[in-house]
Each structure stands twice: as C-alpha cells, then as structure tokens.
Enzyme design. Structure first.
Site, PDB file in Angstrom:
ATOM      1  N   CYS A  18       0.862  -1.178   0.000  1.00  0.00           N
ATOM      2  CA  CYS A  18       0.000   0.000   0.000  1.00  0.00           C
ATOM      3  C   CYS A  18       0.903   1.233   0.000  1.00  0.00           C
ATOM      4  CB  CYS A  18      -0.910   0.003   1.227  1.00  0.00           C
ATOM      5  SG  CYS A  18      -0.035   0.225   2.799  1.00  0.00           S
ATOM      6  N   HIS A  76       3.060   1.311  12.009  1.00  0.00           N
ATOM      7  CA  HIS A  76       1.906   1.259  12.909  1.00  0.00           C
ATOM      8  C   HIS A  76       2.018   2.254  14.064  1.00  0.00           C
ATOM      9  CE1 HIS A  76       0.099  -2.091  10.864  1.00  0.00           C
ATOM     10  NE2 HIS A  76       1.198  -2.801  10.964  1.00  0.00           N
ATOM     11  N   GLU A 128      -0.657  -0.793  16.688  1.00  0.00           N
ATOM     12  CA  GLU A 128      -1.440   0.406  16.394  1.00  0.00           C
ATOM     13  C   GLU A 128      -2.492   0.656  17.468  1.00  0.00           C
ATOM     14  OE1 GLU A 128      -4.671   2.108  13.161  1.00  0.00           O
ATOM     15  OE2 GLU A 128      -3.298   0.514  12.532  1.00  0.00           O
ATOM     16  N   SER A 167      -6.640   0.798  11.800  1.00  0.00           N
ATOM     17  CA  SER A 167      -6.764   0.997  10.352  1.00  0.00           C
ATOM     18  C   SER A 167      -6.952  -0.287   9.561  1.00  0.00           C
ATOM     19  CB  SER A 167      -5.532   1.740   9.820  1.00  0.00           C
ATOM     20  OG  SER A 167      -4.359   0.968  10.010  1.00  0.00           O
ATOM     21  N   CYS A 195      -8.434   2.018   6.955  1.00  0.00           N
ATOM     22  CA  CYS A 195      -7.689   2.465   5.776  1.00  0.00           C
ATOM     23  C   CYS A 195      -8.456   2.144   4.491  1.00  0.00           C
ATOM     24  CB  CYS A 195      -6.327   1.776   5.758  1.00  0.00           C
ATOM     25  SG  CYS A 195      -5.428   1.943   4.208  1.00  0.00           S
ATOM     26  N   ASN A 225      -4.174  -6.991   8.464  1.00  0.00           N
ATOM     27  CA  ASN A 225      -5.024  -6.825   7.282  1.00  0.00           C
ATOM     28  C   ASN A 225      -5.047  -8.089   6.427  1.00  0.00           C
ATOM     29  OD1 ASN A 225      -3.345  -6.228   4.547  1.00  0.00           O
ATOM     30  ND2 ASN A 225      -2.206  -5.434   6.289  1.00  0.00           N
ATOM     31  N   SER A 267       1.324  -5.403   3.160  1.00  0.00           N
ATOM     32  CA  SER A 267       2.764  -5.494   3.420  1.00  0.00           C
ATOM     33  C   SER A 267       3.438  -6.567   2.568  1.00  0.00           C
ATOM     34  CB  SER A 267       3.021  -5.797   4.907  1.00  0.00           C
ATOM     35  OG  SER A 267       2.604  -4.726   5.720  1.00  0.00           O
TER      36      SER A 267
END
Length: 284
Positions: A18, A76, A128, A167, A195, A225, A267
């Site tokens: 990302c 994070h 995070e 996120s 996000c 994620n 990632s």
C-alpha cells in the site's frame, strides 16, 4: 488474468505494498544505504521475507539496550513513552508512521478535548491499537475486538461516546460496533478510520472468492489486514489458503483447482506475488 494451459490465475487489482508501506520501505532503504547504524522499533511492516531483505541491507530491529545514529518508528506508530525513551539513545528519530494512523491519533486528541469517551475497534495486542489506547489515556472507554464483547454494555446508556478503529480491522466490524453504541449513547460520533486501501482489498477478496475454485491469500501471518482477507475468503470459499510465500504454497496440493484467485496484504511485496504466479503457471 493469467491463462496457462488449462489453468486460469486471477490476481486481485490491488496487490503489492500500500502507499504507506511503500513510503516506509523506501525511506528505510535510503537510510540504510547512507548509514550503518539504522534501527527500527519492531518490524516496520509485518512481512518476514521483506524484513529479512531490509536486515540484509544492515537494518536492525531495536533491542532494549541499543543506541546509535538513527532509529525508525514503524508504520503502525509508536507511543509517546517509547519516543521519549529513544531521544536519549539516538541522534535522529525518523517517523514512518502511516498517515492514516496519524489521522486517527489526531482525531482522538480532538475528541479528548471535547469530553468524549472513546471506543477503539481493534486487536488488543496490535501495536497500532496500543498507540491509540495511549493517546486516549483516561478518555478510553473500551477496546472492542469482537461483537460478543458488547454484551456487557447491553443494559447501559452513555452520555458522550465516540468510536474510531484500528486501520486494518474489518470495516464491517467497525460499522456493527458503531450501530450498537448509536443505540446506547445520548450523543455518539463515528469516525471511519479503517484504511481505504485495506477496505478496497477486502472488497476485492470477497468478489474474487465467489468466482474461483481456490483463493490464495498471501501475506505475513502477523499481518492484521492479511488475516482479515483470509477470514473473508475462507468464509466464502472453503478452498482458501493463507501462505507467506511460494515455498509455503508448494506444500499444498492445488492441482484440482483450475481457476485460482490471488489476494494479498498491504505489506506483501510484488516480487512474492510474481513468484507465486510463476509457480502456478508451471503446474501441469
């Protein structure tokens, strides 16, 4: 879409890093080439293969007694306590915190000043979420990781509640939790801090999982994620697999899958996806 013999391979439109991770990796690479004393607070991203590549460039994960020239705060984020501790040990602190995380931190600070109690939707052990919790401080109401945790508040009503999210959680979970507090607060504010790039990949995973024989979800096992992508894919397609790279994929027999979808976490570098596609194309 890749067609090779009798097999069709479909890679989701969103793959590779990302924008936030790409920025972080680029900064770390440049610093590593300029200095030999580069440390990171934890892994800057949740992908072991990519972290190994960065470590080969000389980047080191920070140990409690380390000190030196440069230390990098991860994507994070880092707590204020961590940053204060680092100031006396390093000449320069570089912050590569994801802009979406910074936005959520700033929202929490504003909500605190306005007298809101803050609900955070997130994984309790995730870096995070820890950063968001510290930012909320005494204004923190609760961290919610699962809808079942809301049962304890079923008979309660609150004056001023606001909700933000880690996120990388499921947007669906964030919305469901917000609907609960909307009914249990006299004043409620909801901030969609998931996000957008994470949401887009979740939507693509859902669509792709419905149209293929098998879904390969690619990413680090500690990546929040990527875990969400696997949960979505597995719920829809029982043949969903979660692998970190092509070596792990080789352990599975997917010879019967003629239409294969590939989705990946934010990632996961492009070169890992390329290796997986090449492997799948080589299957008889």
């Amino acid at each position: 879409m890749h067609n090779k013999g009798r097999r069709t391979i479909i890679v989701a439109k969103s793959f590779g890093f990302c924008s936030g991770v790409e920025r972080a990796v680029s900064i770390v690479e440049n610093l590593a080439r300029q200095s030999k004393g580069v440390f990171t607070v934890d892994s800057i991203l949740h992908n072991e293969r990519e972290m190994a590549r960065l470590e080969a460039l000389g980047v080191k994960i920070l140990n409690p007694n380390d000190s030196g020239e440069i230390v990098i705060l991860p994507a994070h984020g880092a707590t204020d306590i961590e940053v204060e501790n680092l100031k006396s040990r390093f000449k320069k602190i570089i912050d590569v915190t994801c802009p979406f995380v910074i936005r959520t931190v700033n929202i929490i600070k504003k909500l605190k000043s306005e007298g809101y109690k803050i609900v955070i939707v997130g994984e309790k052990g995730h870096r995070e979420t820890k950063v968001l919790k510290e930012t909320a401080g005494e204004s923190l109401f609760a961290v919610i990781s699962d809808l079942e945790e809301l049962a304890q508040f079923e008979k309660e009503y609150f004056s001023k509640i606001a909700l933000v999210s880690q996120s990388t959680v499921s947007r669906g979970l964030s919305i469901d939790v917000s609907q609960f507090f909307l009914k249990h607060a006299f004043e409620f504010r909801f901030f969609d801090t998931v996000c957008p790039e994470t949401v887009k990949r979740q939507e693509e995973a859902e669509v792709l999982a419905k149209s293929v024989d098998c879904v390969v979800v690619v990413g680090g096992k500690h990546s929040a994620n990527t875990n969400r992508l696997y949960e979505i894919a597995k719920r829809i397609n029982e043949n969903a697999l979660f692998v970190e790279d092509v070596d792990e994929l080789r352990k599975f027999d997917i010879s019967r899958c003629l239409k294969i979808g590939i989705v990946s976490g934010t990632s996961t570098p492009e070169y890992i996806i390329k290796e997986i596609v090449e492997y799948l194309e080589s299957l008889p």
